[in-house]
Design a protein around this motif. Sequence first.
Motif, short mmCIF file in Angstrom:
data_model
loop_
_atom_site.label_atom_id
_atom_site.label_comp_id
_atom_site.label_asym_id
_atom_site.label_seq_id
_atom_site.Cartn_x
_atom_site.Cartn_y
_atom_site.Cartn_z
N GLU A 1 -58.69 -5.01 -9.91
CA GLU A 1 -57.59 -5.54 -10.13
C GLU A 1 -56.65 -6.81 -10.96
OE1 GLU A 1 -56.26 -5.13 -4.29
OE2 GLU A 1 -56.92 -7.01 -5.86
N VAL A 2 -57.79 -6.83 -11.20
CA VAL A 2 -57.22 -8.20 -12.38
C VAL A 2 -58.36 -7.89 -13.62
CG1 VAL A 2 -57.48 -10.63 -13.39
CG2 VAL A 2 -57.07 -9.91 -10.75
N LEU A 3 -58.37 -7.85 -15.23
CA LEU A 3 -59.03 -7.54 -16.22
C LEU A 3 -59.12 -8.42 -17.16
CD1 LEU A 3 -61.34 -5.50 -17.14
CD2 LEU A 3 -59.91 -4.02 -17.61
N ASN A 4 -59.37 -8.91 -17.51
CA ASN A 4 -59.44 -9.92 -19.34
C ASN A 4 -60.19 -9.82 -20.12
OD1 ASN A 4 -58.90 -12.06 -21.25
ND2 ASN A 4 -59.01 -13.86 -19.31
N GLY B 1 -56.04 1.10 -9.81
CA GLY B 1 -55.06 -0.58 -8.96
C GLY B 1 -54.85 -1.27 -9.29
N LEU B 2 -54.90 -1.21 -11.16
CA LEU B 2 -54.83 -2.32 -11.90
C LEU B 2 -53.65 -3.75 -11.36
CD1 LEU B 2 -56.88 -4.15 -14.08
CD2 LEU B 2 -55.41 -2.69 -15.94
N LEU B 3 -53.65 -4.79 -11.53
CA LEU B 3 -52.50 -5.85 -11.46
C LEU B 3 -52.10 -6.14 -12.51
CD1 LEU B 3 -53.11 -6.66 -7.63
CD2 LEU B 3 -52.26 -4.87 -8.23
N LYS C 1 -49.28 5.16 -16.82
CA LYS C 1 -50.80 5.37 -15.82
C LYS C 1 -50.71 4.61 -14.35
CE LYS C 1 -50.88 9.25 -17.12
NZ LYS C 1 -50.77 10.61 -16.46
N CYS C 2 -51.58 3.11 -15.37
CA CYS C 2 -51.37 2.15 -13.92
C CYS C 2 -50.12 1.99 -13.24
CB CYS C 2 -51.77 0.83 -14.41
SG CYS C 2 -53.59 1.26 -15.38
N THR C 3 -49.54 2.19 -12.04
CA THR C 3 -48.55 2.41 -11.51
C THR C 3 -48.34 1.10 -10.78
OG1 THR C 3 -49.76 3.89 -9.55
CG2 THR C 3 -48.48 4.94 -11.65
N ARG C 4 -49.58 0.00 -10.29
CA ARG C 4 -49.39 -1.05 -9.47
C ARG C 4 -49.48 -2.40 -10.78
NH1 ARG C 4 -53.72 -1.24 -5.20
NH2 ARG C 4 -52.67 -3.22 -5.05
N LEU C 5 -49.19 -2.13 -12.00
CA LEU C 5 -49.45 -3.40 -12.72
C LEU C 5 -48.35 -4.22 -12.53
CD1 LEU C 5 -51.44 -4.32 -14.79
CD2 LEU C 5 -49.47 -3.08 -16.50
N LYS C 6 -48.67 -4.59 -12.32
CA LYS C 6 -47.56 -6.33 -12.42
C LYS C 6 -47.32 -7.50 -13.44
CE LYS C 6 -48.37 -7.19 -7.36
NZ LYS C 6 -48.35 -7.80 -5.92
#
Length: 576
Positions: free
Chosen positions: A469-472, A492-494, A515-520
Amino acid sequence: MTTVEERFLPEECWECILKRFLNECDDYNRYLQSLSILSKQFLSVTDRFRLSLIISNETIPLLPRLLQRCTNLTSLNLTRFQGDLDRLLCQISCFPLNFTSLNLSNQHTIPAHGLREFSKKITTLTSLTCSNIVSLHNNDLVLISDCFPFLEELDLSNPKNIHGKVNVMFLVLPKLRKVNLSGCYSINDRMLLHLCKNCEFLREIVIPNNLFVNPNGIAFAIRERPGLRSLTFSGTPGRVILVTNFPQHFIDSLVSLKGLTCLELSCLHIPDDLLYSIAMEGLPLKRLVLGHCTGFTSDGIHHLLSKCQCIQHLDLQKATFQDSFVYHKLSLCLGNLVSINLSHSNHLTEITLFTLVGRCPLLNEIYMENTCIGQMVFQLHKYSSLLNFVINPQMKSLHLASNTLLYDNINNIFASMCPNLELVDLSNCVCISKGIVQVLRHCKIMHLNLSSCPKVNLHGMNFEVPKLEVLNLSMTNIDDKTLYVISKNCSGLLQLDLEKCYNITEKGVKQVVKKCTRLKEINLRHCCKVSTDVALWMEMVLSSLSLRKIKTPPHFCPSHRKWKPLLNHGHGCILC
């Protein structure tokens, strides 16, 4: 013949169903948004499950509607709001809500008028946080007592400027259970004594380490509150240690607290005598913090741990005695350990890490930042019997930032020993490269920090990582190929942080957003190769229903009239 309405469950039924489902989730707030977008009926139901609200400047236009819909709110956070706090609090007070917690931290002053109006309508408040206030006055303490006489928790920590000698004797809060005064450098012994004498329900106290507070004064104060459960007396890392010894009077008062479960004495000079006395009394400690302390030895801490084996959270960062042999011995006393912090030691290696993981079955979080993990990499064959059979399914979080000797092969061992890892922080681990892919393959990573890892390479990630979900990836050398791999496998990346990734372009960014449809949230600060063409950004923002915040690249000038359609399209995405 049934009508259309009769085919649908009433909201009360859906509320019971969702409540049953959400009660079984560790963090049900993550699921509320997904449920709310399914239908207007679900939106109405999920709004009633929302207990907390964070208000920023961007929230203000939506605030009346939010407060009307979310009728069960109990926690209000205003730390991100920059504006007229008095007016905002007056506005909020007009709604029939039962807030029990209010956070006003990081503000310039305490909003006197707003709090008075707020307290007239909302009388249920039991927790108030006013940390990092720029200007704090004695009048503010009188105001707090007048407005919220039934407060149970109060945080006044780290004011930037104290006008006059702020005197906690102005606080009249008979039901106070928990108070944080760290950083309030005008507090003295007499004030602490007054506080302990007059707050009969006090259970937790955080005391500032300054010239006006000494161990004898603390001893007299805590004698007044034998029911104290948590005591924190800490300095600040890097500052002069003001207390260099603890007299017997202090030790006697401390061990008289038979119900003490939390003791934090950071950045102080701790004698072994204090540890021996705690061990002798067998205090029921569950949390012990001696980070950045000097004076005590491995014998002292071993004696304490052998007698107080209920400890779940242990902080010994920067302890002077640290070496792998010591922790091999200490681990035998840590059967109930859940979290440990051993950061900032030049003597600890991966052997310490493997020993703790193998011998502490309940351990789920380790901090070993800025140590020598990787130094023993060529001697791991000596510990093959340990490494081949140790599996710790409880381990969830590894904080290993700034371990400059940490190589990929060590990561592979982590993955095999800790298959349920959810959070891994490897920021500033400059030798990390392709090995992180194996961690992603074998673990259940949700939060991964690879900031400032110049060699990191995710090109070999040819499998799905649905839980991430969180990638830095800030300040790395990743390129558009890496972004393509992420877009394909991290659905699922946010949150994605790409700050100072100088090799990526708008092509890769567009692919991720699509493609990352949940990205906030995505951070593109200083990504100089990412175009700021308005047509591209319009397409990118409108293609994502979830995107709420974009930290923009350089040369982005939304004040130009051509950006008006994008900024006013009502999507709710903030460009900053």
